[in-house]
Design an enzyme around this catalytic site. Structure first.
Site, PDB file in Angstrom:
ATOM      1  N   ASP A 118      33.176  44.089  38.642  1.00 42.58           N
ATOM      2  CA  ASP A 118      33.495  42.960  39.499  1.00 42.58           C
ATOM      3  C   ASP A 118      32.480  42.950  40.650  1.00 42.58           C
ATOM      4  O   ASP A 118      31.804  43.955  40.909  1.00 42.58           O
ATOM      5  CB  ASP A 118      34.929  43.147  40.012  1.00 42.58           C
ATOM      6  CG  ASP A 118      35.287  42.207  41.126  1.00 42.58           C
ATOM      7  OD1 ASP A 118      35.037  40.994  40.983  1.00 42.58           O
ATOM      8  OD2 ASP A 118      35.821  42.677  42.151  1.00 42.58           O
ATOM      9  N   PHE A 119      32.379  41.818  41.352  1.00 42.69           N
ATOM     10  CA  PHE A 119      31.435  41.740  42.471  1.00 42.69           C
ATOM     11  C   PHE A 119      32.150  41.943  43.813  1.00 42.69           C
ATOM     12  O   PHE A 119      32.050  43.005  44.416  1.00 42.69           O
ATOM     13  CB  PHE A 119      30.682  40.408  42.458  1.00 42.69           C
ATOM     14  CG  PHE A 119      29.602  40.333  43.514  1.00 42.69           C
ATOM     15  CD1 PHE A 119      28.425  41.048  43.368  1.00 42.69           C
ATOM     16  CD2 PHE A 119      29.788  39.582  44.663  1.00 42.69           C
ATOM     17  CE1 PHE A 119      27.436  41.012  44.350  1.00 42.69           C
ATOM     18  CE2 PHE A 119      28.808  39.531  45.653  1.00 42.69           C
ATOM     19  CZ  PHE A 119      27.633  40.241  45.489  1.00 42.69           C
ATOM     20  N   ASP A 120      32.926  40.938  44.272  1.00 46.06           N
ATOM     21  CA  ASP A 120      33.574  41.026  45.578  1.00 46.06           C
ATOM     22  C   ASP A 120      34.651  42.109  45.581  1.00 46.06           C
ATOM     23  O   ASP A 120      35.562  42.100  44.755  1.00 46.06           O
ATOM     24  CB  ASP A 120      34.201  39.678  45.934  1.00 46.06           C
ATOM     25  CG  ASP A 120      33.153  38.609  46.161  1.00 46.06           C
ATOM     26  OD1 ASP A 120      32.590  38.553  47.259  1.00 46.06           O
ATOM     27  OD2 ASP A 120      32.895  37.839  45.215  1.00 46.06           O
ATOM     28  N   ASP A 174      38.827  45.286  41.753  1.00 50.03           N
ATOM     29  CA  ASP A 174      39.629  45.559  42.942  1.00 50.03           C
ATOM     30  C   ASP A 174      40.808  44.634  43.131  1.00 50.03           C
ATOM     31  O   ASP A 174      41.643  44.879  44.005  1.00 50.03           O
ATOM     32  CB  ASP A 174      38.744  45.444  44.193  1.00 50.03           C
ATOM     33  CG  ASP A 174      38.483  43.987  44.560  1.00 50.03           C
ATOM     34  OD1 ASP A 174      38.807  43.584  45.690  1.00 50.03           O
ATOM     35  OD2 ASP A 174      37.964  43.234  43.709  1.00 50.03           O
TER      36      ASP A 174
END
Length: 277
Positions: free
Chosen positions: A31-33, A217
């Site tokens: 995932d990024f954020d 997250d």
């Protein structure tokens, strides 16, 4: 395993062992954020952790592929991540908009499906819906191209605003053939069938991976966790990593490995790269 942390579950230990035994057949999904980048009040200010690109550039040559799986447009994730033109990242792909867009480092181009018409309709009506909730000042709209998100993190009472808007935005999404996806003080309206699980599973099967690691997250990463669990039941070992282990307990309880946020994720990826040298 050197300085690598130890997964707490047998399935996670098997997944890590399979990755270490045959890294050239492994897909690392991220995932990024909240995973590669810290969560910030304004998502337009989000940037990958300073150590993320060096860690990924060290890791990527040893594995089949690194896939960043995000709800952001692929091009935005590439720009905010600093992924373009980096030596060592030739095996990186970005699956943006939950797989509706795909950028790969080799060509530097984005491939995309046609947008869902409901997104444009929601975009037009959303300001009026929010105006009817004038007490929730501080909420704001993030334009995501193939989706629209409403953030409450900067509201006077973020959780109250989130709770009050969840029902009306769910109704608005359904009226236009979309679905509402809640996250950490954000409510995203997007087309059905777009989720990180579908994107990740299709990519893992496309690459013929022999092992998969996924780190996320937020609630939107539950679908990717479920995809890894399905792949494991089908015989592909996998490791599930939760970034920021206390904020989203639904994710933490299903993870094989808990790390306290993006800095720890980057450290883990760098340690993994060193182990594979």
């Amino acid at each position: 395993m050197g300085s690598l942390p130890h997964p707490t579950t047998p399935a996670g230990r098997d997944g890590l062992a399979a990755l270490l035994a045959h890294p050239e057949r492994a897909v690392v999904g991220l995932d990024f954020d909240g995973t590669l980048a810290e969560i910030v009040p304004d998502p337009e200010q989000a940037r990958a952790h300073p150590g993320a690109v060096p860690a990924l550039a060290a890791l990527a040559p040893h594995v089949a592929s690194v896939a960043v799986v995000t709800g952001r447009p692929a091009g935005v994730a590439v720009r905010y991540g600093g992924f373009a033109g980096v030596p060592g990242l030739e095996r990186l792909v970005v699956l943006g908009h939950y797989g509706a867009e795909r950028w790969d480092a080799v060509t530097g181009t984005v491939q995309a499906a046609a947008p869902h018409p409901g997104v444009a309709a929601v975009r037009a009506e959303l300001p009026g819906v929010l105006d009817r909730f004038g007490a929730w000042r501080g909420t704001w709209i993030e334009e995501k191209g193939r989706a629209v998100a409403v953030h409450t993190r900067r509201a006077e009472d973020p959780q109250a605003a989130f709770d009050a808007l969840k029902g009306p935005l769910g109704d608005l999404a359904a009226h236009h053939g979309l679905v509402l996806e809640p996250g950490r003080m954000v409510l995203e309206l997007r087309p059905p069938g777009m989720d990180k699980g579908v994107a990740l599973e299709e990519y893992v099967r496309e690459t013929g991976a022999g092992a998969v690691l996924y780190a996320g997250d937020d609630l939107g990463d539950l679908a990717a966790f479920a995809a890894v669990e399905k792949l494991r039941s089908d015989g592909t070992p996998g490791l599930l990593v939760c970034s920021g282990s206390t904020e989203v307990p639904e994710l933490a309880t299903r993870a094989d490995l808990l790390v306290p946020g993006p800095e720890a994720v980057v450290t883990f990826l760098a340690d993994l790269a060193r182990t594979l040298r």
